[in-house]
Scaffold this motif. Structure first.
Motif, PDB file in Angstrom:
ATOM      1  N   SER A  89       0.832  -1.207   0.000  1.00 21.72           N
ATOM      2  CA  SER A  89       0.000   0.000   0.000  1.00 21.72           C
ATOM      3  C   SER A  89       0.866   1.257   0.000  1.00 21.72           C
ATOM      4  O   SER A  89       0.571   2.229  -0.705  1.00 21.72           O
ATOM      5  CB  SER A  89      -0.918   0.031   1.226  1.00 21.72           C
ATOM      6  N   MET A  90       1.928   1.218   0.770  1.00 19.94           N
ATOM      7  CA  MET A  90       2.823   2.370   0.842  1.00 19.94           C
ATOM      8  C   MET A  90       3.528   2.592  -0.496  1.00 19.94           C
ATOM      9  O   MET A  90       3.632   3.727  -0.978  1.00 19.94           O
ATOM     10  CB  MET A  90       3.830   2.187   1.978  1.00 19.94           C
ATOM     11  N   LEU A  91       3.999   1.511  -1.106  1.00 23.50           N
ATOM     12  CA  LEU A  91       4.658   1.640  -2.408  1.00 23.50           C
ATOM     13  C   LEU A  91       3.685   2.158  -3.464  1.00 23.50           C
ATOM     14  O   LEU A  91       4.028   3.037  -4.258  1.00 23.50           O
ATOM     15  CB  LEU A  91       5.246   0.295  -2.835  1.00 23.50           C
ATOM     16  N   ALA A  93       1.125   3.996  -3.022  1.00 26.45           N
ATOM     17  CA  ALA A  93       0.781   5.390  -2.734  1.00 26.45           C
ATOM     18  C   ALA A  93       1.916   6.338  -3.115  1.00 26.45           C
ATOM     19  O   ALA A  93       1.703   7.550  -3.189  1.00 26.45           O
ATOM     20  CB  ALA A  93       0.452   5.558  -1.253  1.00 26.45           C
ATOM     21  N   GLY A  94       3.111   5.797  -3.354  1.00 21.20           N
ATOM     22  CA  GLY A  94       4.237   6.639  -3.734  1.00 21.20           C
ATOM     23  C   GLY A  94       5.166   7.016  -2.596  1.00 21.20           C
ATOM     24  O   GLY A  94       5.929   7.973  -2.707  1.00 21.20           O
ATOM     25  N   VAL A  95       5.119   6.267  -1.498  1.00 14.80           N
ATOM     26  CA  VAL A  95       6.018   6.537  -0.375  1.00 14.80           C
ATOM     27  C   VAL A  95       7.460   6.345  -0.843  1.00 14.80           C
ATOM     28  O   VAL A  95       7.790   5.358  -1.492  1.00 14.80           O
ATOM     29  CB  VAL A  95       5.705   5.605   0.820  1.00 14.80           C
ATOM     30  N   GLU A  96       8.292   7.339  -0.517  1.00 16.26           N
ATOM     31  CA  GLU A  96       9.714   7.294  -0.852  1.00 16.26           C
ATOM     32  C   GLU A  96      10.534   7.532   0.410  1.00 16.26           C
ATOM     33  O   GLU A  96       9.979   7.819   1.467  1.00 16.26           O
ATOM     34  CB  GLU A  96      10.041   8.367  -1.900  1.00 16.26           C
ATOM     35  N   ARG A  97      11.835   7.486   0.270  1.00 19.28           N
ATOM     36  CA  ARG A  97      12.727   7.679   1.410  1.00 19.28           C
ATOM     37  C   ARG A  97      12.482   9.016   2.104  1.00 19.28           C
ATOM     38  O   ARG A  97      12.603   9.144   3.308  1.00 19.28           O
ATOM     39  CB  ARG A  97      14.170   7.580   0.948  1.00 19.28           C
ATOM     40  N   SER A  98      12.100  10.037   1.336  1.00 14.42           N
ATOM     41  CA  SER A  98      11.882  11.370   1.902  1.00 14.42           C
ATOM     42  C   SER A  98      10.501  11.538   2.522  1.00 14.42           C
ATOM     43  O   SER A  98      10.224  12.553   3.147  1.00 14.42           O
ATOM     44  CB  SER A  98      12.084  12.431   0.818  1.00 14.42           C
TER      45      SER A  98
END
Length: 120
Positions: A89-91, A93-98
């Motif tokens: 889900s996080m991936l 949604a576009g979750v990145e290191r920042s």
């Protein structure tokens, strides 16, 4: 009655990074200050839907884009299947290191959400 001050603490959850934790009255209002990037993702206990919605509004009013959220809690979050669904889900949604991940709940959620996978 006087409002309790927000208490900030930093914890080292890996050998590479520290995690900031805020607690106390007014912690939600301080949330945009913790965002190191321009995006955020919220992981919360099932019972904290209203508080998570409030957090999202506070972040957005502070200029932080909320990419999404996931709810969970209790024993199910301790399973590899739940962690896999959270990370996917996080991936998606576009979750990145920042991206700053806000975790509203107990230690099992913190363990599952504190080190999401990175896109290669």
């Amino acid at each position: 009655m006087a409002q309790a001050a927000v208490e900030w603490r930093r914890f080292r959850l890996s050998t590479v990074e520290e995690t900031a934790v805020a607690a106390g009255e007014g912690a939600l209002a301080e949330a945009p200050k913790a965002a190191e990037g321009a995006t955020a993702y919220i992981v919360r206990e099932e019972a904290l839907a209203a508080e998570a919605s409030r957090l999202a509004r506070i972040l957005e009013s502070g200029g932080v884009e909320v990419l999404g959220s996931t709810a969970g809690g209790g024993e199910p979050v301790k399973s590899l299947g739940w962690v896999e669904r959270l990370w996917l889900s996080m991936l998606e949604a576009g979750v990145e290191r920042s991206t700053t991940v806000y975790i509203m709940g107990g230690g099992a959620l913190l363990d599952a959400a504190a080190s999401p996978p990175q896109r290669s």
